[in-house]
Design a protein around this motif. Structure first.
Motif, short mmCIF file in Angstrom:
data_model
loop_
_atom_site.label_atom_id
_atom_site.label_comp_id
_atom_site.label_asym_id
_atom_site.label_seq_id
_atom_site.Cartn_x
_atom_site.Cartn_y
_atom_site.Cartn_z
N VAL A 326 0.85 -1.19 0.00
CA VAL A 326 0.00 0.00 0.00
C VAL A 326 0.88 1.24 0.00
O VAL A 326 1.71 1.41 0.90
CB VAL A 326 -0.93 0.03 1.24
N LEU A 349 -3.20 2.31 9.23
CA LEU A 349 -3.63 1.23 8.35
C LEU A 349 -3.84 -0.03 9.17
O LEU A 349 -2.95 -0.42 9.95
CB LEU A 349 -2.60 0.97 7.25
N GLU A 350 -5.00 -0.66 9.00
CA GLU A 350 -5.33 -1.87 9.74
C GLU A 350 -5.76 -2.96 8.77
O GLU A 350 -6.63 -2.75 7.93
CB GLU A 350 -6.45 -1.60 10.74
N LEU A 351 -5.14 -4.12 8.92
CA LEU A 351 -5.50 -5.30 8.14
C LEU A 351 -5.55 -6.47 9.10
O LEU A 351 -4.51 -7.00 9.49
CB LEU A 351 -4.50 -5.55 7.02
N PHE A 375 2.17 -5.65 3.82
CA PHE A 375 1.48 -6.54 4.75
C PHE A 375 1.55 -7.98 4.23
O PHE A 375 1.33 -8.20 3.03
CB PHE A 375 0.00 -6.17 4.91
N ASP A 382 -9.92 -10.46 3.81
CA ASP A 382 -9.81 -9.39 4.79
C ASP A 382 -10.08 -8.04 4.14
O ASP A 382 -10.10 -7.91 2.91
CB ASP A 382 -8.41 -9.39 5.42
N LEU A 384 -8.95 -3.94 4.23
CA LEU A 384 -7.97 -2.93 4.64
C LEU A 384 -8.72 -1.67 5.08
O LEU A 384 -9.50 -1.11 4.30
CB LEU A 384 -7.02 -2.60 3.49
N GLU A 385 -8.50 -1.25 6.29
CA GLU A 385 -9.11 -0.03 6.82
C GLU A 385 -8.04 1.05 6.97
O GLU A 385 -7.02 0.83 7.63
CB GLU A 385 -9.79 -0.29 8.16
N LEU A 407 -9.81 -6.55 0.03
CA LEU A 407 -8.61 -6.87 -0.75
C LEU A 407 -8.96 -7.32 -2.16
O LEU A 407 -8.24 -7.00 -3.12
CB LEU A 407 -7.80 -7.96 -0.03
N MET A 437 -2.28 0.55 -4.56
CA MET A 437 -2.15 -0.75 -3.93
C MET A 437 -1.82 -1.84 -4.95
O MET A 437 -2.24 -1.76 -6.11
CB MET A 437 -3.44 -1.11 -3.20
#
Length: 694
Positions: A326, A349-351, A375, A382, A384-385, A407, A437
């Motif tokens: 990303v 970034l959260e995954l 990541f 999942d 990605l936030e 994703l 991405m």
């Protein structure tokens, strides 16, 4: 993959070269080469034949069957003169041991016997992440530009990220069972596991001397921190009051690597023990870098990563499904959170359980981060936030906007502009963010992973009760109930001959189907339903999202009215709900589970996620062929043998329901709204982008 930590100390007695030779000196610098490619170039030490560099370099090593070339040059105005070279056999280096090498420089084209020496300190380790490589490239670029402030900021960011975000191992813990666990007057029992800031909570079971949890949890491991796993056993009495029954600890750093360690841990403060499996596996983890050091931008590295996830390697390391890169480029027109009319934005970034953060750009509503995050992908389903916050000193950061990106919806290599949404991901917020991405994954591993349980999330604050959410879940269950009721009424109308044509067709279909029925027709009928939904017009697929958006808008209007009611009525509905919080919370969760289950089935047949629907069609086609050629009793026999011998073959296996795990990957209608992308029109007003897949 390995990394070579190299400390270039100094050099002595170098040979004089070029125009500087008359003055009895040179301007030496060093290049490190591997397979003819320059990995690092040192700074120039002017007018010195005994230079002291004292530079630290981290070099990526793909294979130990190579020679690392060390070449010294004299910088001149026109060309650089060669001053000698040496090499290091990487296979001779010991892992995780620092050694000092004094390398004698040689030049086959020179008549001089003594070309000088160069002193290096070397440490070869398993590659953990790309952070130090990225940092030294950034440092070198900053040195070239003579930008000291930029260099200091990058150094501070790199060290902070390494200490707080980048792990180098995964701790897989399988909580199996308790043995002779005793407690007070508790009726329920559960376990809490804590490693640093990471916390998990097991499922709650009815009290038993030997409770069977059979759950798996994955922790991130930081080798430079204390690896003490704290385990607590808790009980609940009939009034839902919690009581700690016992504790135990595990020193993770003392366990052998890449080995399943079966531990029976006696509990302190009470009788009994816990049985669990603990496996510590080193891994590359995640990485953070600058745009100038983008992993997938290098064709050779991209080719190597693609090769790792090609179909030929589908059965290697099943947990390593893929990799996500990303690029967080910039944000535009953010909300002003400070009194000065500016903000101090940073990106989170959260995954899944993986979290990475950019640096903060101070006093700016149009920040440019230009950072690259990598990541590892464990589950291709999942989401990605990406959340933008305003740094507020010691206070909690202020929310500036958020986007959620599945994703499977990523378009590789394209710079996309995402309109930020509110915390609930239901309405547009102020500002946009630019992301680029790339997703590389193995489809076979991703398909197999779909039929296994989803990764559990770290324990977070429990969700508060909300009249808005409760009302929405009631409406969702009502729509699901009405759909089932309408189907039943349709079938009933066929028997009552309300429509002669419809009842005649239904009667003929019934006779033909029953007369010619075979078991393989069941999966075949489901497969035909998938095909019908695939070829029908997509208008019906989008309407659900729009309807949900309209209902969301209505809910928001109702929410504003509720605020006024709450201010005017001190003992309103919300206060009464909180008086029976446990009961209402349970009802709310059940309603959400029921509604989500029905919507996930519907969205699977509606091709909301093409990957899932295609996988379902493949399974149904295989089931149709199998049932057509193989008698049912053989299939049941094979299934029964597998079930009866599973525990014998693997005593620590965790049972799961493959169908429910598959459906858990399909989005509900609420998630479809949250994952739908907003686009910016020419008038700069955000509108919802219509699409069938999240």
């Amino acid at each position: 993959l390995y990394q070579l930590d190299l400390n270039m100390r100094n050099s002595s007695s170098l040979s004089k070269r070029s125009g500087r030779s008359r003055a009895g000196t040179s301007d030496p610098y060093v290049k490190f080469k591997l397979n003819g490619k320059t990995l690092y170039k040192s700074k120039v030490i002017y007018k010195n034949l005994n230079p002291v560099w004292d530079e630290i370099v981290v070099l990526p090593i793909q294979s130990l069957d190579q020679k690392l070339r060390v070449k010294v040059y004299d910088r001149d105005l026109t060309t650089s003169d060669f001053m000698g070279s040496a090499f290091i056999l990487l296979s001779d280096l010991e892992l995780n041991r620092t050694t000092e090498r004094i390398l004698k420089l040689e030049d086959p084209n020179s008549l001089e016997d003594d070309m000088g020496v160069i002193v290096l300190k070397l440490n070869l380790v398993v590659k953990q992440d790309n952070l130090f490589i990225n940092f030294h490239f950034i440092a070198y670029q900053g040195w070239k530009r003579n930008d000291k402030s930029s260099l200091i900021r990058n150094l501070r960011l790199s060290e902070s990220l390494r200490k707080n975000q980048l792990w180098n191992g995964i701790i897989s813990i399988t909580l199996l069972e308790g043995k002779n666990v005793s407690g007070g007057n508790v009726t329920e029992i559960f376990v809490q596991l804590k490693l640093g800031d990471q916390r998990y909570k097991s499922k709650t079971l009815c009290k038993s001397a030997n409770p069977q949890w059979q759950e798996q949890f994955d922790f991130h491991y930081f080798s430079d921190r204390m690896g003490i796993l704290d385990i607590e056993v808790w009980g609940k009495d009939s009034k839902k009051r919690e009581e700690r029954l016992g504790t135990c600890k595990v020193d993770i750093s003392a366990l052998p690597l890449k080995q399943a360690n079966c531990l029976e841990l006696p509990l302190e403060s009470c009788l009994g023990a816990l049985l669990m499996l603990v496996t510590l596996t080193p891994c590359a983890g995640v990485s953070v870098s600058d745009l100038c050091v983008c992993p997938l931008a290098d064709p050779s590295e991209r080719k190597q990563i693609s090769q790792r996830y090609c179909l030929q390697n589908s059965l290697k390391d099943m947990k390593d499904v893929g990799i996500l890169q990303v690029k967080v480029l910039k944000a535009v027109d953010l909300l002003a959170a400070d009194f000065s009319g500016k903000s101090d934005p940073f990106c989170l970034l959260e995954l899944g359980n993986d979290r990475l953060q950019t640096h903060t750009v101070y006093k700016n509503l149009n920040p440019e981060w230009n950072k690259v995050f990598t990541f590892p992908i464990k589950d291709v389903h999942d989401v990605l936030e990406v959340t933008v916050f305003d740094e507020d000193g010691d206070k909690p950061p202020d929310f500036l906007g958020k986007v959620a990106i599945p994703l499977l919806s990523i378009k590789d290599g394209q710079t996309n502009c995402y309109v930020l949404k509110n915390k609930d991901l239901e309405q547009a917020f102020k500002g946009v963010i630019y992301l680029e991405m790339d997703l590389i994954y193995n489809p076979v591993k991703a398909s197999i992973r779909t039929f296994t349980p989803r990764e559990k999330r770290f324990v977070e604050d429990s969700r508060k009760l909300s009249k808005k959410i409760l009302s929405r879940d009631v409406d969702r269950v009502k729509r699901l109930t009405m759909a089932i009721w309408n189907t039943i009424q349709f079938i009933k109308s066929c028997f009552q001959w309300e429509s002669t044509l419809r009842s005649t067709i239904a009667f003929v279909v019934f006779l033909v189907t029953v007369w010619n029925f075979e078991l393989y027709m069941i999966p075949l009928a489901l497969l035909l339903l998938f095909i019908y939904n695939f070829i029908r017009p997509t208008r019906g697929k989008v309407s659900c999202v729009q309807d949900n958006q309209e209902s969301t808008d209505v809910d928001d209007e109702e929410d504003e009215d509720d605020k006024e009611i709450k201010e005017s009525e001190k003992k309103g509905l919300i206060e009464r709900i909180y008086m029976v919080q446990d009961i209402v919370s349970t009802v709310q969760n059940i309603l959400e589970e029921v509604a989500s289950f029905g919507e996930r089935i519907k969205n699977t047949f509606n091709w909301t996620v093409p990957f899932l629907s295609s996988l379902a069609c493949l399974i149904l086609a295989a089931a149709t062929v199998t049932l057509y050629f193989i008698p049912l009793r053989y299939i049941i026999l094979i299934w029964g043998i597998n079930k009866f011998t599973k525990k014998l073959r693997n005593p620590y296996s965790i049972d799961n329901n493959e169908l429910l795990d598959f459906l858990s990957r399909a989005p509900s209608d609420v998630q479809k709204v949250q994952y739908s992308e907003l686009k910016v029109c020419s008038s700069h007003s955000p509108v919802r982008k219509k699409r069938s897949a999240p």
